[in-house]
Design a protein around this motif. Structure first.
Motif, PDB file in Angstrom:
ATOM      1  N   ALA A 145     -25.918 -33.266 -44.681  1.00  0.00           N
ATOM      2  CA  ALA A 145     -25.634 -32.160 -45.361  1.00  0.00           C
ATOM      3  C   ALA A 145     -26.826 -31.517 -45.526  1.00  0.00           C
ATOM      4  O   ALA A 145     -27.056 -30.431 -45.401  1.00  0.00           O
ATOM      5  N   LEU A 146     -27.714 -32.370 -46.217  1.00  0.00           N
ATOM      6  CA  LEU A 146     -29.076 -31.637 -46.361  1.00  0.00           C
ATOM      7  C   LEU A 146     -29.715 -30.974 -45.212  1.00  0.00           C
ATOM      8  O   LEU A 146     -30.078 -30.132 -45.132  1.00  0.00           O
ATOM      9  N   ILE A 156     -29.051 -23.999 -55.199  1.00  0.00           N
ATOM     10  CA  ILE A 156     -28.263 -23.408 -54.070  1.00  0.00           C
ATOM     11  C   ILE A 156     -27.417 -24.381 -53.370  1.00  0.00           C
ATOM     12  O   ILE A 156     -26.047 -24.255 -53.112  1.00  0.00           O
ATOM     13  N   PHE A 157     -27.886 -25.441 -52.907  1.00  0.00           N
ATOM     14  CA  PHE A 157     -27.311 -26.366 -52.238  1.00  0.00           C
ATOM     15  C   PHE A 157     -25.983 -27.030 -53.191  1.00  0.00           C
ATOM     16  O   PHE A 157     -25.053 -27.195 -52.685  1.00  0.00           O
ATOM     17  N   TYR A 158     -26.515 -27.507 -54.390  1.00  0.00           N
ATOM     18  CA  TYR A 158     -25.544 -28.017 -55.444  1.00  0.00           C
ATOM     19  C   TYR A 158     -24.282 -27.030 -55.607  1.00  0.00           C
ATOM     20  O   TYR A 158     -23.123 -27.281 -55.800  1.00  0.00           O
ATOM     21  N   LEU A 162     -22.416 -26.832 -51.421  1.00  0.00           N
ATOM     22  CA  LEU A 162     -21.472 -27.978 -51.624  1.00  0.00           C
ATOM     23  C   LEU A 162     -20.115 -27.786 -52.061  1.00  0.00           C
ATOM     24  O   LEU A 162     -19.199 -28.338 -51.438  1.00  0.00           O
ATOM     25  N   PRO A 163     -19.662 -26.966 -53.123  1.00  0.00           N
ATOM     26  CA  PRO A 163     -18.480 -26.644 -53.327  1.00  0.00           C
ATOM     27  C   PRO A 163     -17.471 -26.199 -51.920  1.00  0.00           C
ATOM     28  O   PRO A 163     -16.473 -26.189 -52.239  1.00  0.00           O
ATOM     29  N   SER A 164     -18.217 -25.627 -51.285  1.00  0.00           N
ATOM     30  CA  SER A 164     -17.328 -25.156 -49.984  1.00  0.00           C
ATOM     31  C   SER A 164     -17.443 -25.969 -48.830  1.00  0.00           C
ATOM     32  O   SER A 164     -17.117 -25.826 -47.913  1.00  0.00           O
TER      33      SER A 164
END
Lengths: 299, 370, 293
Positions: free
Chosen positions: C105-106, C198-200, C204-206
Motif C-alpha cells: 500500500a505504501l 494523507i496516506f492515513y 487508506l479509508p478508501s
C-alpha cells in the motif's frame, strides 16, 4: 532549480522531499538484493565448478555444455514444450468456448462460474493428490470402470512413460481453464453492444458475428492468457511433484524439477544454476516485452 | 509591493518550457481570471501559486513574503478544485474542518468556523452528509465552503464550474461573484470559458502557448485585444477577422475589402489620421459581430457607421438576434442583426458597420497595429 | 464482473439453448468430479476404495480418516498428523500477508502520488520480480537464510514470502491508487496534511476493496506455496502443502487413500473458504495479476 529565499527549516524540507523515496526504499532494496542480486549470483554460479556447495572456480561454459548433453534435461525440455503448448492451447480453447457459452444469458451464471473457477483457489499439491489417485489404475478410474463391468477397460497413462506427461496436462487444464474462461468472459463483457447490433443489421449470422467481430476483439485477453499460461507452464513444479514425482522414471521431468534435483539431491549445483538461468531467460523473453508494453501504454 | 506578485516566473519540465517569463501583480480584493485554451499554462501557473508545483525560475510572493520553497500548507491559501476534491470518507463538516484541524485549530473554533461558513453558503442541512450523497451543485458549494473556512489570503479556483451543467453553471457564477463582492477576498481563478472570465473578473490574463497574451480589465481585453489570438478567443460569437488593405482617400485612411460578389467595399477608419501612415499595407481587420448590424440596429452614439451592400450567404435566427453571414476578403463574416429583420440567404442587403469598434492587426506578427 | 451479456442481442433458438445448457452442465461435472472424489473418499473406510468403489458414496460413513489425517497420521518421521503443519502455515501466512500488504500500500501510494524521475523503472523492476522462476533464487536464498540464522524456521519462510510477495501487492495498490483522484491529495496538501497524514486519513479509508483483493491474493499464494516450503523448512517448520505431500508420497506401509483425501481437503479448506466467501474479490485479484499496467 528552485530559488530559495525563505528556506528556514532546511532539515525539515530535506526530510519532506526525501520521505516518499525513503518509504519506498526498503522494498526496492529488498528486491534489488533478493531478486536481481540473487539472479546475478546464480548466473555467476552457472559458470563455476559448484557441486554440493557454491564454489568460485570458473569453468566457462562447461555447465551449459554438460547440461545440454544430459538426457534428463533433454527430456525436461521436450516435456515442457509438449506440456506448455497443449496446456496453453487447450486452456484457451476451453476457456473461450465456456466463456462464449456462459455469455448467452445463462440462468445461474454466477453459480456455474463459481464451479468453473474454484480449482484456481487450490494448491497444486491438492490438485495433484486428487488426480494422482483418481488416475491411479489400481483404485481410480480404471478400477471403477472395471468394477462397473467393463473388465477390459484400461487407462494407465500415469504409469506409462510415454503418456504420463498428458496426465499432467489433464490436471493442469482442470486447475486453470476456469480462470482463462473468466478472463475471456471479462473480455466479452467489454465489447461494445452497438458494434454487434450494427453487424446484425448488416446481416451477420451468430457464427459470423463471433468469428469476425467478437473473437478478433478479444486479442488483449488472448495476450494476457498466453503470458500467464506460458509463465505458469515454465515454472510448473508443485503439480509434477504431487502428481507423478517426475516419474515414471524421469518421464515427466520438467526444467523446474530437474533444477531442484540436480542442485539439491545430485549435488550438481553448477548445472542446476545453468538450468535455472535458462528458465529465467525463457520467462524473461515472454514477460519483459509484456511488462514493457503495459507500462509504456500507461504513459 | 502588491498583495500577490508574480515576477519573471517560469516553469520547465526538462527541456520543455511550459510557462515563459510571467509578470502579474494582483492587489488585495482583486478577482484575477487566468483564461486560455487547454495547455496554455494557466493551470500550471495556478499550481505554482498554490505551491503544488515548484517555480523553475523567478519568484511568487504573497503579502511581500516570497513563497519559493514554502509548503502549500504554509502559504495561507485555499483552493477549489475542478473535481471539488472532497474527501470521500469524511462528511461535509469534517471536510470543511480538515484544513483547520491540520493547522492545529482547537475543535471548538473549528466547529464555530464551519457553522459560520455553512450559514453563509446555506449548506447547514448538508453538514452530516458524505460527498457521495451530494449533487454537483452541492459539492461545489461545499468545496467553496472548505476554502472559505480557512479564511486564507488568496483563494485559488481551478475551473470550478466546468463539471456543472449549463444552467447550474450560470447560477454558481453569479453566486461566486456575489460572494466576492460581499467578502472582498483576493481570488485567482482559472477557466477556459471566456464568458466566465468576462463576467467574474476585475482583471483578466489571457494565456496561450505559455505566454500571457494580454493582461487587463475585461473591457480592455474585449475592446482592445492586443493581438489576433486574444481577439479571436474572447467573445462569442468570436470577432470577425478578415484581410483588408489600407488606402488613403481624401486624406483619410480607409480599408479596402473584397466582397462576396467580387466587388470592393470601402470602410473609412474612425481614426483616419493615425492609420494613414500604413497606406498600402495589407492588414487583418477585426470587427465584432455586434458592430456589424442592419441599419436600424446600428449604434446611434457612433459617428462612424458605414454602409456596405453585401450578399447574404446564411441567416441563423437565434431568438433574440439573427446572425447573418456574408464574406469579406474571402472570410466568413457574421453580423448580429435584430431578430425581426427581413433578410434571406441570397439577398444583397445593406450591412451597417461601426468602425469605432474596428481593430487592425499585422497579418504576419498577428499583433495589434491600430 | 459486469453483468451486461455482450450477447443480449444475440438470439439463440431453444434447440441451441438446450445444447448449451447440456455442455455447461457437463463441464460442471468435470470441475466438480475431483472435489467429489476427495470428499466422498475421505468419509469411507480404506477397504471400500481398494475394492474399486472410488466413485460410490460411502457404504459405511466414517470420520476416522479425518481424525487420522489431523492428529495421528505419519508425516515424515513423526506420527503427528497434519495439525502442527496447519499451525505452521497459519503462523507463516498471517505475518507475511500483513506486512506485504502494508508495504504494498505504501509503495503504491508513493509510485502514484509522489512520483519521481525513474519511478516507472522502479515499478517495472518490482513487477518483474514477481514473475521470475524462483529456481533462480533458491541457492543464494538458502545461504542467505543460513547467514541470517533463519534457515529452517517459520520466520525464514515469512521473510522469503515477504520478499517475493511485495511485487504483487505493490502492483495491486499502484493500479488502484492510479485511479484515485490526485486532486484529493493536492487538496489535502493545501489543507496542511503531510505524507503519512494523507496516506492515513485520505488514501487508506478508501482502500478497502483493494486491500481485500491484495490480502486474498497473498493469502492464497502463500498458503498454496510448495517450492519455498520444501526448500527452506525443517521438519518442525514445514507448511501444510509440504506436509501433505509427505503424507501422500510416504512409501512405507499401506497407502491410506482416504486419509490422503482428508488431508488434501484440510490443505484446501482455508483458500476454498476464502474463495466461497469473497469470490468476487478473488476473481478481481486473479484478473489484476494477469492484466497488468
Amino acid at each position: 532549480m528552485t530559488i530559495t529565499t525563505t528556506r528556514h527549516r532546511a532539515g525539515d524540507d530535506w526530510l519532506r522531499n526525501a520521505l516518499p523515496k525513503l518509504v519506498l526504499s526498503p522494498s526496492f532494496a529488498m528486491v534489488l538484493i533478493f531478486v536481481y542480486g540473487f539472479i546475478l549470483f546464480t548466473f555467476y554460479l552457472s559458470f563455476t565448478d559448484s557441486r554440493i556447495l557454491p564454489s568460485y572456480g570458473l569453468v566457462g561454459w562447461e555447465n551449459y555444455t554438460k547440461l545440454f548433453s544430459v538426457r534428463a534435461w533433454g527430456i525436461a525440455v521436450d516435456n515442457v514444450l509438449i506440456f506448455g503448448s497443449l496446456y496453453i492451447v487447450i486452456c484457451c480453447a476451453l476457456g473461450l468456448m465456456l466463456a462464449i457459452l456462459l455469455d448467452q444469458q445463462i440462468r445461474a451464471e454466477g453459480f456455474i462460474r463459481t464451479i468453473y473457477l474454484y480449482p484456481m483457489a487450490l494448491s497444486f499439491i491438492v490438485t495433484g493428490t486428487a488426480w494422482k489417485w483418481f488416475l491411479d489404475p489400481g483404485i481410480g478410474l480404471q478400477a471403477v470402470v472395471r468394477s462397473w463391468g467393463w473388465e477390459s477397460f484400461t487407462f494407465e497413462w500415469i504409469k506409462d512413460s510415454d503418456m504420463a506427461i498428458y496426465t499432467i496436462v489433464i490436471a493442469a487444464v482442470w486447475q486453470t481453464s476456469g480462470f482463462v474462461m473468466a478472463m475471456f468472459l471479462a473480455g466479452l463483457r467489454g465489447i461494445d453492444n452497438e458494434v454487434l447490433k450494427a453487424a446484425q443489421i448488416d446481416g451477420a449470422s451468430n457464427w459470423a458475428l463471433y468469428r469476425r467481430i467478437v473473437i478478433p476483439q478479444l486479442r488483449p485477453a488472448f495476450m494476457s492468457a498466453f503470458v500467464v499460461l506460458a509463465h505458469m507452464a515454465i515454472k510448473s513444479y508443485d503439480l509434477i511433484i504431487a502428481l507423478t514425482g517426475g516419474g515414471p522414471g524421469t518421464a515427466t521431468e520438467l526444467p523446474a524439477t530437474f533444477m531442484y534435483s540436480y542442485t539439491f539431491t545430485r549435488n550438481q549445483m553448477g548445472i542446476g544454476a545453468a538450468s535455472a538461468t535458462i528458465m529465467l531467460m525463457s520467462i524473461a523473453a515472454i514477460m519483459v516485452p509484456y511488462i514493457w508494453s503495459e507500462l509504456r501504454e500507461k504513459k | 509591493m502588491s498583495f500577490l506578485e508574480i515576477r519573471n516566473a517560469t516553469k520547465s519540465y526538462g527541456a520543455v518550457k511550459v510557462l515563459h517569463e510571467t509578470n502579474i501583480a494582483v492587489e488585495e480584493g482583486e478577482f484575477l481570471v487566468l483564461v486560455g485554451p487547454s495547455g496554455c499554462g494557466k493551470s500550471t501557473l495556478l499550481s505554482m501559486i498554490a505551491g503544488l508545483e515548484d517555480v523553475t525560475s523567478g519568484d511568487i510572493s504573497i503579502k511581500g513574503r516570497s513563497m519559493n520553497g514554502v509548503r502549500p500548507a504554509d502559504r495561507n491559501i485555499a483552493m477549489v478544485f475542478q473535481s471539488y476534491a472532497l474527501y470521500p470518507n469524511m462528511n461535509v463538516a469534517q471536510n470543511m474542518a480538515f484544513g483547520l484541524e491540520m493547522h492545529g485549530v482547537p475543535k471548538e473554533d473549528r466547529d464555530k468556523a464551519v457553522a459560520q461558513v455553512a450559514e453563509l453558503l446555506q449548506i447547514q442541512p448538508l453538514l452530516d452528509r458524505k460527498p457521495g450523497q451530494l449533487s454537483g451543485g452541492q459539492r461545489q458549494r461545499v468545496a467553496m465552503g472548505r476554502a472559505l473556512v480557512r479564511d486564507p489570503d488568496v483563494f485559488l479556483f481551478d475551473e470550478p464550474l466546468s463539471n456543472l451543467d449549463a444552467k447550474l453553471r450560470v447560477d454558481m457564477r453569479t453566486e461566486i461573484k456575489k460572494l466576492h463582492q460581499k467578502l472582498g477576498t483576493t481570488i485567482v481563478y482559472v477557466t477556459h470559458d471566456q464568458i466566465e472570465a468576462l463576467t467574474l473578473s476585475t482583471r483578466i490574463a489571457v494565456m496561450y502557448g505559455g505566454y500571457v497574451q494580454q493582461l487587463g480589465t475585461p473591457k480592455e481585453v474585449y475592446d482592445n485585444p492586443a493581438n489576433m489570438f486574444v481577439a479571436g478567443f474572447m467573445g462569442s460569437p468570436s470577432m470577425n477577422l478578415f484581410p483588408a488593405k489600407v488606402a488613403v482617400e481624401n486624406g483619410r485612411a480607409v480599408a479596402k475589402i473584397t466582397l462576396a460578389d467580387g466587388g470592393t467595399g470601402t470602410l473609412p477608419f474612425a481614426d483616419g489620421n493615425a492609420m494613414a501612415e500604413h497606406d498600402g499595407r495589407d492588414i487583418i481587420l477585426g470587427i465584432r459581430p455586434e458592430a456589424i448590424t442592419d441599419e436600424d440596429g446600428a449604434d446611434r452614439n457612433s459617428n462612424a457607421i458605414h454602409r456596405i451592400d453585401a450578399r447574404v450567404e446564411i441567416t441563423e435566427p437565434a431568438g433574440s438576434d439573427t446572425f447573418v453571414v456574408t464574406q469579406f476578403g474571402g472570410k466568413e463574416v457574421t453580423g448580429r442583426f435584430r431578430a425581426d429583420v427581413d433578410v434571406k440567404a441570397g439577398d444583397t442587403f445593406p450591412f451597417a458597420i461601426n468602425m469605432e469598434k474596428a481593430v487592425a492587426f499585422d497579418p504576419k506578427t498577428e499583433e495589434r497595429i491600430g | 464482473m459486469s453483468t451486461n451479456a455482450s450477447s443480449q442481442i444475440i438470439r439463440t433458438g431453444s434447440g441451441a439453448r438446450f445444447v448449451i445448457y447440456t455442455i455447461l452442465a457437463l463441464f460442471c461435472l468435470y470441475y466438480l468430479l475431483p472435489l467429489y472424489v476427495m470428499v466422498v473418499n475421505s468419509l469411507k473406510p480404506l477397504s471400500e476404495i481398494q475394492a474399486g468403489g472410488m466413485m460410490a458414496l460411502p457404504g459405511e460413513w466414517t470420520l476416522d480418516p479425518w481424525k487420522s489425517a489431523w492428529s495421528t497420521a505419519q508425516i515424515g518421521v513423526a506420527a503427528t498428523g497434519l495439525k502442527p503443519y496447519f499451525l505452521n502455515s497459519i503462523l507463516m501466512v498471517v505475518p507475511a500477508v500483513a506486512i506485504s500488504t502494508v508495504l504494498g500500500a505504501l509503495n503504491g501510494y508513493v509510485l502514484t502520488k509522489w512520483r519521481f524521475r525513474g519511478d516507472t523503472i522502479v515499478f517495472g523492476l518490482l513487477l518483474f520480480g514477481c514473475f521470475i522462476p524462483f529456481q533462480m533464487v533458491l541457492i543464494p536464498m538458502a545461504r542467505m537464510l543460513g547467514l541470517m540464522g533463519l534457515a529452517g524456521t517459520v520466520p525464514g519462510l515469512i521473510f522469503v514470502h515477504l520478499v517475493y510477495g511485495i511485487g504483487f501487492s505493490t502492483l495491486y495498490f499502484r493500479n488502484y491508487y492510479e485511479q484515485f483522484p490526485t486532486e484529493l491529495v493536492r487538496a489535502a496538501m493545501i489543507d496542511g496534511a503531510g505524507f503519512f497524514t494523507i496516506f492515513y486519513r485520505i488514501m487508506l479509508p478508501s482502500s478497502g476493496p483493494i486491500a481485500v483483493v491484495c490480502i486474498i491474493w497473498q493469502f492464497t499464494n502463500i498458503w498454496n506455496d510448495f517450492l519455498f516450503g520444501a526448500s527452506f523448512s525443517d521438519f518442525d517448520s514445514q507448511p501444510m502443502t509440504v506436509a501433505l505431500n509427505n503424507l501422500v508420497q510416504s512409501s512405507t506401509g499401506v497407502k491410506e487413500y482416504n486419509v490422503h483425501f482428508a488431508g488434501a481437503i484440510m490443505a484446501a479448506l482455508p483458500t476454498l473458504l476464502v474463495y466461497i466467501v469473497a469470490g468476487r474479490y478473488f476473481v478481481r485479484g486473479l484478473m489484476a495479476g494477469s492484466v497488468k499496467g
